[in-house]
Write a protein that holds these residues in place. Structure first.
Motif, short mmCIF file in Angstrom:
data_model
loop_
_atom_site.label_atom_id
_atom_site.label_comp_id
_atom_site.label_asym_id
_atom_site.label_seq_id
_atom_site.Cartn_x
_atom_site.Cartn_y
_atom_site.Cartn_z
N SER A 190 0.83 -1.20 0.00
CA SER A 190 0.00 0.00 0.00
C SER A 190 0.86 1.25 0.00
O SER A 190 0.51 2.27 0.55
CB SER A 190 -0.95 -0.01 1.20
N SER A 191 2.02 1.16 -0.59
CA SER A 191 2.96 2.27 -0.65
C SER A 191 2.36 3.43 -1.42
O SER A 191 1.60 3.25 -2.36
CB SER A 191 4.25 1.79 -1.32
N SER A 192 2.76 4.65 -1.04
CA SER A 192 2.27 5.83 -1.74
C SER A 192 3.04 6.11 -3.00
O SER A 192 2.83 7.11 -3.65
CB SER A 192 2.32 7.05 -0.80
N SER A 193 3.95 5.22 -3.39
CA SER A 193 4.73 5.42 -4.60
C SER A 193 4.08 4.77 -5.82
O SER A 193 4.73 4.56 -6.83
CB SER A 193 6.15 4.87 -4.41
N ALA A 194 2.78 4.46 -5.70
CA ALA A 194 2.06 3.87 -6.84
C ALA A 194 2.03 4.87 -7.98
O ALA A 194 1.99 6.08 -7.77
CB ALA A 194 0.64 3.50 -6.43
N PRO A 195 2.04 4.39 -9.25
CA PRO A 195 2.04 5.30 -10.38
C PRO A 195 0.77 6.16 -10.40
O PRO A 195 -0.31 5.72 -10.01
CB PRO A 195 2.09 4.39 -11.61
N THR A 196 0.90 7.39 -10.84
CA THR A 196 -0.23 8.29 -10.95
C THR A 196 -1.03 7.95 -12.20
O THR A 196 -0.46 7.72 -13.26
CB THR A 196 0.27 9.75 -11.06
N ALA A 197 -2.35 7.92 -12.06
CA ALA A 197 -3.21 7.60 -13.20
C ALA A 197 -3.15 8.75 -14.21
O ALA A 197 -3.23 9.91 -13.85
CB ALA A 197 -4.64 7.37 -12.74
N GLU A 198 -3.01 8.40 -15.47
CA GLU A 198 -3.01 9.38 -16.55
C GLU A 198 -4.44 9.84 -16.78
O GLU A 198 -5.36 9.04 -16.87
CB GLU A 198 -2.44 8.72 -17.81
N ALA A 199 -4.62 11.14 -16.90
CA ALA A 199 -5.96 11.69 -17.14
C ALA A 199 -6.35 11.51 -18.61
O ALA A 199 -5.51 11.67 -19.49
CB ALA A 199 -5.99 13.18 -16.78
N PRO A 200 -7.61 11.19 -18.87
CA PRO A 200 -8.04 11.06 -20.27
C PRO A 200 -8.02 12.42 -20.98
O PRO A 200 -8.25 13.45 -20.36
CB PRO A 200 -9.45 10.51 -20.16
N LEU A 201 -7.77 12.39 -22.28
CA LEU A 201 -7.84 13.61 -23.09
C LEU A 201 -9.28 14.02 -23.33
O LEU A 201 -9.59 15.20 -23.46
CB LEU A 201 -7.14 13.40 -24.44
N ALA A 202 -10.16 13.04 -23.40
CA ALA A 202 -11.59 13.29 -23.60
C ALA A 202 -12.38 12.22 -22.85
O ALA A 202 -11.91 11.09 -22.73
CB ALA A 202 -11.95 13.28 -25.08
N SER A 203 -13.53 12.59 -22.38
CA SER A 203 -14.39 11.65 -21.68
C SER A 203 -15.84 11.90 -22.08
O SER A 203 -16.29 13.05 -22.09
CB SER A 203 -14.22 11.84 -20.17
N ILE A 204 -16.54 10.83 -22.43
CA ILE A 204 -17.96 10.92 -22.77
C ILE A 204 -18.69 10.06 -21.74
O ILE A 204 -18.72 8.83 -21.85
CB ILE A 204 -18.23 10.43 -24.21
N PRO A 205 -19.25 10.68 -20.70
CA PRO A 205 -19.87 9.90 -19.62
C PRO A 205 -21.20 9.26 -19.99
O PRO A 205 -21.59 8.26 -19.42
CB PRO A 205 -20.06 10.93 -18.50
#
Length: 128
Positions: A41-56
């Motif tokens: 549960s380390s805080s060094s987990a990779p950061t999630a890449e944000a989507p360029l576009a999202s259609i909910p």
């Protein structure tokens, strides 16, 4: 015996097609979303890449699936004809399933998220 064989082959063919179509609608989890898998549960987990576009809330015309000519010929040798259920249509060798909902996120194709288009399409009320 011949009728039983036809039925068994028909069900197997339909199962293969349904499994293939179901694979198109399963969600995909990126490594960033699921964690490293090591149990840490380390805080060094990779950061999630944000989507360029999202259609909910996705809407559209339909999803078309071209039937393979050999598959259609095999059905014919069994005395079967491909058909549709509900709102699906079969036109010029392609199955068309109306899109009833879903969502999609689009990520940078040169980024680290794969597949770079993720989401789900809903085709409620239609089938093959």
């Amino acid at each position: 015996m011949r009728t039983f064989s036809k039925t068994l082959i028909s069900l197997a063919s339909a199962g293969i097609l349904v499994a293939g179509l179901a694979a198109c609608s399963t969600g995909t989890t990126t490594a960033a979303e699921s964690g490293s898998g090591s149990g840490s549960s380390s805080s060094s987990a990779p950061t999630a890449e944000a989507p360029l576009a999202s259609i909910p809330s996705l809407s559209g015309v339909d999803t078309a699936v071209l039937l393979d000519a050999d598959f259609a010929a095999a059905l014919g040798t069994l005395g079967l004809n491909p058909g549709t259920v509900g709102t699906a249509t079969l036109e010029e060798g392609s199955l068309h399933f109306p899109i009833t909902g879903g969502n999609v996120d689009y990520y940078d194709p040169n980024g680290t998220v794969r597949p770079y288009v993720q989401g789900s399409l809903e085709h409620e009320g239609s089938g093959f």
